[in-house]
Design an enzyme around this catalytic site. Structure first.
Site, mmCIF file in Angstrom:
data_model
loop_
_atom_site.group_PDB
_atom_site.id
_atom_site.type_symbol
_atom_site.label_atom_id
_atom_site.label_comp_id
_atom_site.label_asym_id
_atom_site.label_seq_id
_atom_site.Cartn_x
_atom_site.Cartn_y
_atom_site.Cartn_z
ATOM 1 N N ASP A 144 10.406 2.692 -38.555
ATOM 2 C CA ASP A 144 11.586 3.201 -38.215
ATOM 3 C C ASP A 144 12.353 3.949 -38.971
ATOM 4 O O ASP A 144 12.337 3.610 -40.217
ATOM 5 C CB ASP A 144 12.338 2.201 -37.578
ATOM 6 N N ASP B 262 10.562 8.583 -42.165
ATOM 7 C CA ASP B 262 10.523 9.791 -40.975
ATOM 8 C C ASP B 262 9.198 9.835 -40.657
ATOM 9 O O ASP B 262 8.478 10.357 -41.663
ATOM 10 C CB ASP B 262 11.437 10.640 -41.692
ATOM 11 N N TYR C 195 12.604 17.301 -25.024
ATOM 12 C CA TYR C 195 11.758 15.911 -24.518
ATOM 13 C C TYR C 195 10.888 16.050 -23.563
ATOM 14 O O TYR C 195 9.964 15.345 -23.799
ATOM 15 C CB TYR C 195 12.917 15.033 -24.097
ATOM 16 N N LYS D 221 6.918 14.971 -24.188
ATOM 17 C CA LYS D 221 6.170 14.003 -23.518
ATOM 18 C C LYS D 221 5.075 14.345 -22.732
ATOM 19 O O LYS D 221 3.889 13.823 -22.457
ATOM 20 C CB LYS D 221 7.112 13.117 -22.791
#
Length: 243
Positions: free
Chosen positions: A35, A61, A151, A155
């Site tokens: 994370d 990262d 986004y 996706k």
């Protein structure tokens, strides 16, 4: 069950990532949580209490290929194998298309798509037959709303990547599937200006919990799903069917 197997969860300290980690912890897995945030809440101790065999947490990262490779090496060497990867990590940028800079697109795609692709590549180089990858995509890959174009595009690309990876993974004995969650309770949903402004309404009956996604991820990584690969499975309480 994934008892004795090693699992990488990217975005492991987020709402869905932590729920996924808990689901595997209850089955005795060894866990590596990757994370960008540092663990400030005792996540490792909580997961060990849930039944995890081992827990490692790495701040990284995932847009950095060197950090991705280092995380995969940590899991393989620390646990003796790499058996499951769940790509949860993702960021959101809320802007109209006309206001999006190239840097916005690059940053979001680097985290939400390229990072997952890098972990898939590492998994293909390290997993033995029987391995599994689960990508957490979104219903935005199919139906979307204003202000989230990068986004939604990322996706949709992740779903396509899942199909390609399943084809290349089959000769290796590695299954690859995607989950498309709908509205899931958590910080990402609460940050949405579409929700806050009332422009996008979520019926309480359509609001899922991170555990709903986690349960499906655990199933897809289990022997019960051994004949499932290349699929993108919607988990949205039926919301998309009414949009």
């Amino acid at each position: 069950m994934v008892t004795g197997r090693s699992v990488i969860v990217t975005g492991g300290l987020g709402d869905i990532g932590m729920a996924v980690a808990r689901a595997f912890a209850r089955e005795g897995a060894s866990l590596l949580l990757v994370d960008a945030r540092e663990d400030g809440g005792g996540a490792a101790e909580a997961l060990l209490a849930d039944g995890a065999t081992q827990v490692l947490i790495r701040t990284a990262d995932i847009a950095d290929p060197a950090m991705v490779a280092a995380a995969a090496t940590t899991a393989q060497e620390g646990f003796g194998s790499l058996d499951v990867v769940v790509n949860v990590a993702g960021i959101m940028i809320y802007k109209p298309l006309a206001e999006l800079a190239a840097a916005d697109w690059r940053r979001l795609l680097d985290v939400n798509l390229v990072g997952a692709a890098m972990f898939i590549g590492e998994a293909f180089r390290r997993m033995t037959p029987g391995g599994c990858i689960v990508n957490i995509a979104s219903v935005h890959a199919r139906r979307t709303s204003a202000l989230v174009a990068p986004y939604a595009a990322a996706k949709a690309a992740l779903v396509s990547l899942t199909r390609s990876a399943a084809i290349e993974g089959k000769p290796l004995g590695i299954r690859v599937n995607a989950i498309l969650p709908g509205a899931i309770e958590g910080s990402l949903l609460r940050a949405s200006p579409n929700i806050a402004s009332g422009a996008e309404m979520v019926d309480p009956a359509d609001l899922g919990q991170p555990e709903d996604v986690a349960a499906l991820a655990a199933f897809l990584a289990s022997d019960a799903a051994r004949f499932i690969t290349g699929e993108d499975i919607v988990a949205d309480g039926g919301r998309m069917g009414r949009l």
